[in-house]
Design an enzyme around this catalytic site. Structure first.
Site, PDB file in Angstrom:
ATOM      1  N   LEU A 269       0.838  -1.200   0.000  1.00  0.00           N
ATOM      2  CA  LEU A 269       0.000   0.000   0.000  1.00  0.00           C
ATOM      3  C   LEU A 269       0.873   1.250   0.000  1.00  0.00           C
ATOM      4  CD1 LEU A 269      -2.780   1.341   0.147  1.00  0.00           C
ATOM      5  CD2 LEU A 269      -2.612   1.206   2.639  1.00  0.00           C
ATOM      6  N   TYR A 270       1.992   1.193   0.722  1.00  0.00           N
ATOM      7  CA  TYR A 270       2.916   2.322   0.726  1.00  0.00           C
ATOM      8  C   TYR A 270       3.345   2.653  -0.698  1.00  0.00           C
ATOM      9  CZ  TYR A 270       7.369   4.793   1.109  1.00  0.00           C
ATOM     10  OH  TYR A 270       8.393   5.693   0.948  1.00  0.00           O
ATOM     11  N   ALA A 271       3.752   1.622  -1.448  1.00  0.00           N
ATOM     12  CA  ALA A 271       4.169   1.821  -2.837  1.00  0.00           C
ATOM     13  C   ALA A 271       3.026   2.379  -3.680  1.00  0.00           C
ATOM     14  CB  ALA A 271       4.660   0.500  -3.425  1.00  0.00           C
TER      15      ALA A 271
ATOM     16  N   THR B 155       0.556   4.263  -2.686  1.00  0.00           N
ATOM     17  CA  THR B 155       0.310   5.683  -2.381  1.00  0.00           C
ATOM     18  C   THR B 155       1.383   6.572  -2.992  1.00  0.00           C
ATOM     19  OG1 THR B 155       1.478   5.566  -0.235  1.00  0.00           O
ATOM     20  CG2 THR B 155      -0.904   5.177  -0.235  1.00  0.00           C
TER      21      THR B 155
END
Length: 435
Positions: free
Chosen positions: A246-248, A250
């Site tokens: 999810l970090y990637a 965003t």
């Protein structure tokens, strides 16, 4: 109720009927008064509890600043404005006035110091959330204050605060480093990534598009955008539509948002894809950091391996090299081309890899740390979990070399030596807790 109506309609005599009906009304009146009294006391009690809790919580806020997350401090007043102006004041010829978001973070601290030392005006903004030990952020804040940099405590989604800072300081540039970092934490608190990395970026760009003149913006993307890409080394031209976390996702969304604001509003935007940054004052959630802590404490450390005993490697990039890339991106950023939210002509839009180009197996990282701290690590070999981590990262930096003059000079052995020296001076030989 239907039974009561039935009884009222069958009086035995006229007098008896009147007496029973009158008695019934008195009973209803007493019942209504009792209910009214009861609910009045309940309502008054709730009001009392509300004000008591409000005053209690408000009195506790100042004593617990380090734990606050995604909240904004009170701000304003002549003293506060004077500090903002003094910190953002340009002190060199042709210098910039730079708003650095995430200034109490790892990269933000180093970039802020470098800008200030060369004479740029620098104002920091940070919300001091508790993703990792806030005391480390407070220590970085003290370091920045010694160099004349003031950090405003607030959230990047506080548009009113952002507008006020621009009104006071009139920044020429924004170094937007504020973000919710970490790949694995996204599985625990996904909303924090949306709040900071997407909504926060939009809030910043909304303010930047509206001020006049518009600032040039350099912001932190990530090597994580390459996701499941198997072609190495990673080039800016490679596909980035397969995020592994999810970090990637965003950060990839941030790049698309940047494109939109550049296209519509003429904002000058430069995205920097950092590759595994390490060094003094680093983040405790990074492997090199907690490996050092746990080796010194005699704890086991996880060494991940890919399927079929595949090697897990990272393109570790020393903080000083990252800082040089950030400053070069600021120095080569062209002016935004909009005014009052309207674009007059096309504006600059760039994205660069900032890495070291020399991936190192994580097992080799541990070996270097063992020699530096003179303690044998207790290695626990584990399969690479499905939590967003990828097997390897490797940067192609030819574009940054050509256009920014970017050239990393610090190898992992040298960089880790500097980190360990800082770690031991800050925490001691494992005696002081490093969360």
């Amino acid at each position: 109720m239907s039974q009561m109506m039935h009884i009222d309609n069958i009086p035995s005599t006229l007098g008896k009927f009147k007496m029973e009906k009158s008695s019934y009304h008195r009973q209803r009146l007493y019942s209504s008064l009792a209910k009214l009294t009861f609910w009045s006391f309940v309502f008054i009690g709730l009001i009392f509890m509300f004000f008591f809790r409000s005053s209690s919580s408000s009195s506790q806020v100042p004593s617990d600043l380090s734990r606050r997350s995604l909240r904004t401090s009170s701000y304003g007043g002549p003293v506060w404005e004077k500090r903002v102006k003094a910190s953002a004041k340009i002190r060199s010829r042709n210098g910039f006035s730079v708003l650095v978001t995430g200034a109490a973070g790892f990269v933000g601290t180093h970039v802020s110091v470098a800008l200030k030392r060369r004479g740029d005006g620098v104002l920091g903004l940070d919300n001091f959330n508790d993703y990792y030990d806030p005391s480390l952020k407070r220590a970085r804040q003290a370091l920045l204050e010694r160099t004349g940099i003031y950090i405003v405590e607030g959230d990047i989604n506080d548009v009113a605060l952002l507008k006020k800072l621009f009104d006071i300081a009139g920044f020429t540039h924004v170094m937007h480093l504020a973000a919710q970092a970490g790949v694995r934490y996204a599985m625990e608190n996904p909303s924090s990534y949306v709040h900071s990395n997407i909504a926060g970026l939009v809030s910043m760009l909304e303010v930047c598009k509206s001020v006049n003149p518009q600032p040039a913006i350099v912001w932190a993307s990530s090597s994580s955008v390459y996701g499941l890409n198997t072609k190495v080394p990673f080039s800016e031209r490679d596909r980035t539509d397969q995020p592994a976390s999810l970090y990637a996702a965003t950060k990839k969304a941030g790049e698309e948002i940047a494109h939109t604001y550049n296209h519509i509003y003429g904002l000058s935007l430069t995205g920097l894809r950092f590759f595994t940054v390490y060094g003094p004052w680093g983040r405790p959630d990074m492997a090199y950091f907690f490996f050092t802590r746990d080796i010194l404490k005699g704890k086991s450390i996880p060494i991940f391996e890919a399927p079929n005993h595949g090697t897990v490697a990272r393109d570790f990039t020393y903080i000083d090299d990252i800082v040089k890339g950030c400053l070069a991106a600021l120095d080569t950023a062209e002016k935004s081309t909009g005014s009052g939210g309207k674009k007059s002509r096309p504006a600059q839009l760039r994205v660069y890899n900032l890495g070291n180009t020399s991936p190192v197996p994580v097992s080799d990282l541990v070996g270097i740390l063992e020699r530096l701290v003179k303690v044998k690590a207790k290695r626990l070999v584990m399969k690479l979990p499905r939590n967003g981590d990828v097997q390897f990262t490797h940067a192609n930096i030819s574009l940054a070399q050509r256009e920014l003059g970017y050239k990393p000079t610090t190898d992992l052995q040298t960089g880790l030596k500097k980190f360990v020296r800082w770690y031991l001076s800050y925490y001691g030989s494992g005696k002081k807790s490093a969360h």
